[in-house]
Design an enzyme around this catalytic site. Structure first.
Site, PDB file in Angstrom:
ATOM      1  N   HIS A  56      57.086  42.865  20.729  1.00 28.88           N
ATOM      2  CA  HIS A  56      56.014  42.603  21.685  1.00 28.88           C
ATOM      3  C   HIS A  56      56.508  42.682  23.128  1.00 28.88           C
ATOM      4  CE1 HIS A  56      53.821  41.394  18.192  1.00 28.88           C
ATOM      5  NE2 HIS A  56      54.595  40.354  17.972  1.00 28.88           N
ATOM      6  N   HIS A 218      50.078  42.706  15.066  1.00 34.26           N
ATOM      7  CA  HIS A 218      50.984  43.168  14.003  1.00 34.26           C
ATOM      8  C   HIS A 218      50.225  44.114  13.088  1.00 34.26           C
ATOM      9  CE1 HIS A 218      51.946  39.004  15.151  1.00 34.26           C
ATOM     10  NE2 HIS A 218      53.154  39.491  15.296  1.00 34.26           N
TER      11      HIS A 218
END
Lengths: 331, 194
Positions: A56, A218
């Site tokens: 991320h 995700h």
């Protein structure tokens, strides 16, 4: 899969070594851990620790520094860090005033951070946590009970970071954080899924002419898949969802954050923001800050998310604008 | 009666059984999860066994504490914090030296961490009947086996298998299986007063 990597199983280690080398003047990696801490930390303030699975970037290590986080704990790709790592971060940054954990609402993260919190308490450190669950796309999701924690987490880092710097106590920060999280809502759209290096193929398949609304960071499923739309039409869809959620009135004050998910160019993020602008003008909202950039990514996912922060307190805006010394907050 | 020595023996045996069944646990997990429960558990117990080799313990409490840290730092995912919580809670009441009290504390630790109850197709479905049988002084291998088999018809509502919903029905829960090995190891030792 085509990626600029070496052995995928060494990816985290090699990324951290790179971060350490690039930003060694501001950041420090605690030896034998995957924890990045801020150098030259001011003593006496409450320390903020965040983290989660890697993939991320720049979240969360890019927000370690004066005015934001004191430590970021980096897990394997899309995998929560373990409690011993989180505990190492807590112990490294506590200066006696306590530690606040900022956790994205994912089952693995919540369990591991909670466990670390209890271990730290057993060692006599005062710790509390704020759980961010800003994604309004779906109620429960793969890996999640309740709503997911996504891009809004970066705004929580900024506002709580400034508040901590100004000397708020652990209890005050916890209350501020919980109140703030209630006023942050995010919704995303993807046009291509992320490829986890160790898996080697995208988390889901979208045809060339398809998009999916509400995808998680995700590659968790969203709420609707349809044929690709223009930026304007996507903005209309996302804003209608946010409007439904906030039930906003004319002249209410908001901050707006357009976040790229990894593979969407800044150019497109600005185009999208311009569409958002026109729609919110029609709603007569008062926009107090705008932020654009890929700050909470999902490896190479193409797409973006839109975050609205309802500014019910003036201090929140002051904290938002307070000076910051981190590698990735931007201007 | 729980002693430092037989606690180490018990958990060493647990580590051995886990290592022997690594492939089987992976296979169970690949049917309803991501297929790595065996590998993850082996990583955890190997770290635990390495600590046992390296350390001297004064009390079972310390054995549980070291086990908790080894498992939660090496297993990862959700199983790490769940086993870690169990042994951490067991450490807190280890001074009672009473196995029922200790294992019940472990069970409650798992329930609290996983926010789960019985019949959700998790390790709790083994821990709960085992604690009950221990309290009644009649824990046997067949009670453990039955508890594992009883997870088959359940539909997962917590844990990774819950994403499969109906498709989780008919499979053994991998966490229930690895927990069963813990209690099989317990039976193999001399901790239970006849």
């Amino acid at each position: 899969m085509k990626k600029i990597i070496n052995d995928p199983s060494h990816l985290l280690e090699e990324m951290l070594a790179g971060i350490d080398y690039a930003h060694g003047d501001k950041l420090e990696r605690i030896k034998d851990t995957n924890v990045i801490v801020r150098k030259n930390k001011r003593q006496g303030k409450v320390s903020l620790v965040s983290g989660g699975g890697s993939g991320h970037e720049p979240s969360h290590a890019g927000f370690v520094g004066e005015g934001m986080l004191d430590a970021a704990v980096c897990g394997e790709v899309f995998t929560s860090p373990t409690p011993d790592q989180i505990l190492a971060a807590i112990k490294a940054v506590d200066s006696g005033s306590g530690v606040l954990l900022i956790v994205k609402n994912y089952t693995g993260d919540v369990m591991n951070f909670e466990m670390a919190l209890e271990l730290a308490e057993m060692e006599g450190i005062e710790v509390d946590q704020v759980i961010v669950d800003d994604d309004i796309a779906v109620e429960d999701s793969t890996y999640t009970a309740g709503r997911r924690g996504v891009a809004g987490t970066v705004i929580v880092h900024k506002i709580l970071g400034a508040a901590a710097e100004q000397g708020l106590s652990l209890l005050e920060l916890k209350e501020l954080g919980d109140k703030l999280v209630e006023q942050i809502k995010t919704i995303g759209v993807a046009i291509h899924a992320a490829t986890v290096p160790e898996v080697g193929k995208p988390g889901f398949e979208l045809a060339d002419d398809e998009l999916e609304y509400g995808v998680g960071i995700h590659s968790e499923p969203g709420y609707r898949r349809e044929s690709i739309k223009s930026s304007r039409e996507i903005a209309e869809e996302l804003i209608s969802k946010l409007k439904q959620e906030f039930n906003w009135q004319s002249n209410e004050r908001f901050g707006v954050f357009v976040n790229g998910l990894g593979a969407t160019p800044l150019m497109e993020q600005y185009v999208f923001l311009n569409d958002v602008k026109q729609l919110i003008e029609a709603e007569n909202l008062q926009i107090e800050f705008k932020k654009v950039g890929s700050l909470m990514t999902s490896i190479d996912m193409a797409g973006l998310s839109l975050t609205f922060v309802k500014l019910t307190e003036q201090e929140w805006l002051d904290y938002y604008h307070a000076p910051v010394q981190v590698t990735s907050w931007g201007g | 009666m729980l002693t430092t020595e037989n606690t180490v023996q018990w958990l060493t045996k647990f580590g051995e059984i886990i290592s022997m069944n690594k492939a089987y646990l992976n296979e169970l997990d690949s049917r309803i999860g991501d297929g790595d429960h065996g590998s993850n558990m082996v990583r955890g117990v190997e770290a635990m066994l390495a600590q046992f080799e390296a350390m001297e313990f004064n009390h079972a409490k310390d054995v549980f504490k070291v086990t908790a840290m080894a498992l939660l730092s090496k297993i990862g995912g959700a199983s790490g914090p769940l086993y870690g919580s169990a042994f951490m809670e067991m450490a807190k009441v280890a001074e009672t030296n009473d196995l029922v009290t200790i294992l019940t504390a472990g069970l409650n630790g798992i329930k609290k961490r996983g926010k789960a109850e019985v019949n959700e197709k998790t390790m709790i479905d083994v821990w709960e009947p085992v604690c009950q049988a221990l309290a009644e002084n009649n824990l046997t291998k067949s009670i453990i086996d039955q508890a594992v088999q009883a997870t088959k018809p359940l539909k997962a509502t917590k844990g990774r298998a819950s994403y499969l919903g109906e498709r989780s029905i008919g499979e053994i829960d991998p966490g229930a299986m690895s927990s069963a090995y813990l209690f099989e190891a317990l039976l193999a030792g001399e901790l239970i007063d006849g």
